[in-house]
Motif scaffolding. Sequence first.
Motif, PDB file in Angstrom:
ATOM      1  N   GLU A 238     -19.220  16.838  -0.127  1.00  0.00           N
ATOM      2  CA  GLU A 238     -20.501  15.467   0.938  1.00  0.00           C
ATOM      3  C   GLU A 238     -21.175  15.296  -0.598  1.00  0.00           C
ATOM      4  N   ILE A 239     -22.304  16.282  -0.786  1.00  0.00           N
ATOM      5  CA  ILE A 239     -23.261  16.015  -1.489  1.00  0.00           C
ATOM      6  C   ILE A 239     -22.781  15.376  -3.349  1.00  0.00           C
ATOM      7  N   ILE A 240     -21.576  15.961  -3.447  1.00  0.00           N
ATOM      8  CA  ILE A 240     -21.298  14.929  -4.929  1.00  0.00           C
ATOM      9  C   ILE A 240     -20.513  14.068  -4.541  1.00  0.00           C
ATOM     10  N   LYS A 241     -20.664  13.016  -4.079  1.00  0.00           N
ATOM     11  CA  LYS A 241     -20.564  11.924  -3.703  1.00  0.00           C
ATOM     12  C   LYS A 241     -21.959  10.995  -3.552  1.00  0.00           C
ATOM     13  N   VAL A 245     -27.614  14.519  -9.909  1.00  0.00           N
ATOM     14  CA  VAL A 245     -26.949  16.170 -10.473  1.00  0.00           C
ATOM     15  C   VAL A 245     -26.854  17.390 -10.356  1.00  0.00           C
ATOM     16  N   TRP A 246     -25.048  17.232  -9.694  1.00  0.00           N
ATOM     17  CA  TRP A 246     -24.790  18.632  -8.780  1.00  0.00           C
ATOM     18  C   TRP A 246     -24.748  19.008  -9.503  1.00  0.00           C
ATOM     19  N   ASP A 247     -24.964  20.073 -10.692  1.00  0.00           N
ATOM     20  CA  ASP A 247     -23.540  20.907 -11.701  1.00  0.00           C
ATOM     21  C   ASP A 247     -23.006  21.733 -11.089  1.00  0.00           C
ATOM     22  N   PRO A 248     -23.481  22.864 -10.702  1.00  0.00           N
ATOM     23  CA  PRO A 248     -23.033  24.357 -10.278  1.00  0.00           C
ATOM     24  C   PRO A 248     -22.292  23.731  -8.535  1.00  0.00           C
ATOM     25  N   PHE A 249     -22.491  22.116  -8.254  1.00  0.00           N
ATOM     26  CA  PHE A 249     -22.092  22.091  -7.265  1.00  0.00           C
ATOM     27  C   PHE A 249     -20.523  21.648  -7.461  1.00  0.00           C
ATOM     28  N   ASP A 272     -15.365  11.059 -11.781  1.00  0.00           N
ATOM     29  CA  ASP A 272     -16.043  10.715 -10.699  1.00  0.00           C
ATOM     30  C   ASP A 272     -17.558  11.126 -11.023  1.00  0.00           C
ATOM     31  N   TYR A 273     -17.186  11.930 -11.524  1.00  0.00           N
ATOM     32  CA  TYR A 273     -18.990  12.115 -11.976  1.00  0.00           C
ATOM     33  C   TYR A 273     -19.197  12.145 -13.427  1.00  0.00           C
ATOM     34  N   ALA A 274     -18.232  12.296 -14.398  1.00  0.00           N
ATOM     35  CA  ALA A 274     -18.612  11.826 -15.399  1.00  0.00           C
ATOM     36  C   ALA A 274     -18.760  10.313 -15.849  1.00  0.00           C
ATOM     37  N   TYR A 275     -17.689   9.360 -15.236  1.00  0.00           N
ATOM     38  CA  TYR A 275     -18.376   7.585 -14.897  1.00  0.00           C
ATOM     39  C   TYR A 275     -19.077   7.038 -14.249  1.00  0.00           C
ATOM     40  N   ASP A 276     -19.037   7.400 -13.115  1.00  0.00           N
ATOM     41  CA  ASP A 276     -19.863   6.408 -12.145  1.00  0.00           C
ATOM     42  C   ASP A 276     -20.893   6.030 -12.380  1.00  0.00           C
ATOM     43  N   ASN A 277     -21.005   4.635 -12.500  1.00  0.00           N
ATOM     44  CA  ASN A 277     -22.257   4.125 -12.799  1.00  0.00           C
ATOM     45  C   ASN A 277     -23.666   4.470 -12.140  1.00  0.00           C
ATOM     46  N   ASP A 278     -23.290   4.646 -10.669  1.00  0.00           N
ATOM     47  CA  ASP A 278     -24.491   4.907  -9.736  1.00  0.00           C
ATOM     48  C   ASP A 278     -25.083   6.532 -10.318  1.00  0.00           C
TER      49      ASP A 278
END
Length: 461
Positions: A238-241, A245-249, A272-278
């Motif tokens: 849920e949080i990484i959506k 910046v959620w590196d440890p999660f 998704d974490y690397a390329y999501d423009n949001d």
Amino acid sequence: MMRSQNGAPDMDDSSDEWMRSVEEDDETEASIGSGPEVHLPWLSQHIQSSVSHGHKRTNFAETTSICLSFIQEAVLKHQWQQASEFLQCYFQTLEDVNSQKRHVAPENIWKLGSAILYHHPKSNVETFSAFAERMKNIGVQNYLKISLQHALYLLHKGMVEDAYRNLNQAESWRYGEMSASQEKLVKLIQAYRGLLDYYTWSKKRTELSKFDMDSFATNAAAQDMHSYFRQASVNLHEIIKIPGVWDPFVKSYVEMLEYYGDQDGARQVLTDYAYDNDFPSNPNAHIYLYKFLKKEKAPVDKLISVLKILHQIVPSHKIMLEFHTLLRKSKKEEHHKLGLEVLFAVLDISGCTENITAWRYLARYLKKIMMEKHLDWIQEGWSSRKDWWPTFHFSYYLAKKNWKENKILAVKKAFTSGILLGKGCKYFMYVSKQGCKIREKSVKTMKKFVMKHNILDSEEL
């Protein structure tokens, strides 16, 4: 807790509680005062001397403002005892007649008090926790924020179970209609609870590796471990959506997905974490994706595409030398050209000036490019550096220093300086002279090549 007529928490109750929480640490030697009230005659003198002339009595706003400045000064000077004494007086802001100031007072007191208690030599976990519990109920809009910070403090002290319990209580807390900011805090609290579930999962995985295979105990432990995975994955997913910046999660979630064989799921999370423009620009997101794809033995072009973005964000990252190697091995000429720019960019950074691997790569690559007649690549990369690299890398002082401390580095830099600045470069001349004195073979080879191949002589031709 009593409240004053204007609805604010009673200041005397709060300040006395602050006093008691620190005093109880050491009954024989009180850290702040020896009674329920601490009289600070020197405080009023400070305040009087700070007030503009013509005022016989300092009004409420001036008093609290001056008191705050004294607290800040004491904190900056690490005078924790004095800061704690001033803070007791600052509790009066809870009764400010200005509703806006009264509204922000609990948060200000929490920030100052928690910082002071964190550093105060007489403070301990019990003191900090007592203060946190008290402040959670003064101005309920701060309950979630204080609960989260309290949990992080407990984690810092290694009290994982207490922190988990604190997060559980905060997650179930409700007071009226929840604001958007409070909803975000709840998600963050759930995410940290998920991180602690991951921590327990990781410990159980280590324990499981010590069990005999196919035993009843192993199966029971595996099921118990999987239950923590389910709990953790719900909250981490849920949080990484949410953009951030959620590196440890992310790392924790991906590790669990990989363990259970969900490679596609792990790859999708990292992509998704690397390329999501949001999401904000984050070098680590691309590093995580690159390492995952490398472990999967992904095609070179795919690895290069990930590192291209990292190169734009952090051109000095240590992985850039690995990026150069990938580019050098590629069959595409555009990648070969980029390989030179990557090395130039690494050596633009002051922290990399003596990176012998980077200089070795650059010297070897310049030689290769010169032999392949791609002089324009070198000229293009050098044009923006020719005004400052000579002083930054190739001064006479650095030539002496490098030769004395690391002859291999000096030779690689001399070779590079000779190609870029010609045989008249002071750095090249000094290393050549010193190398000839000791009959260093590598210096003789370097000198011979530079005499025939350097961009200055080539430009004249």
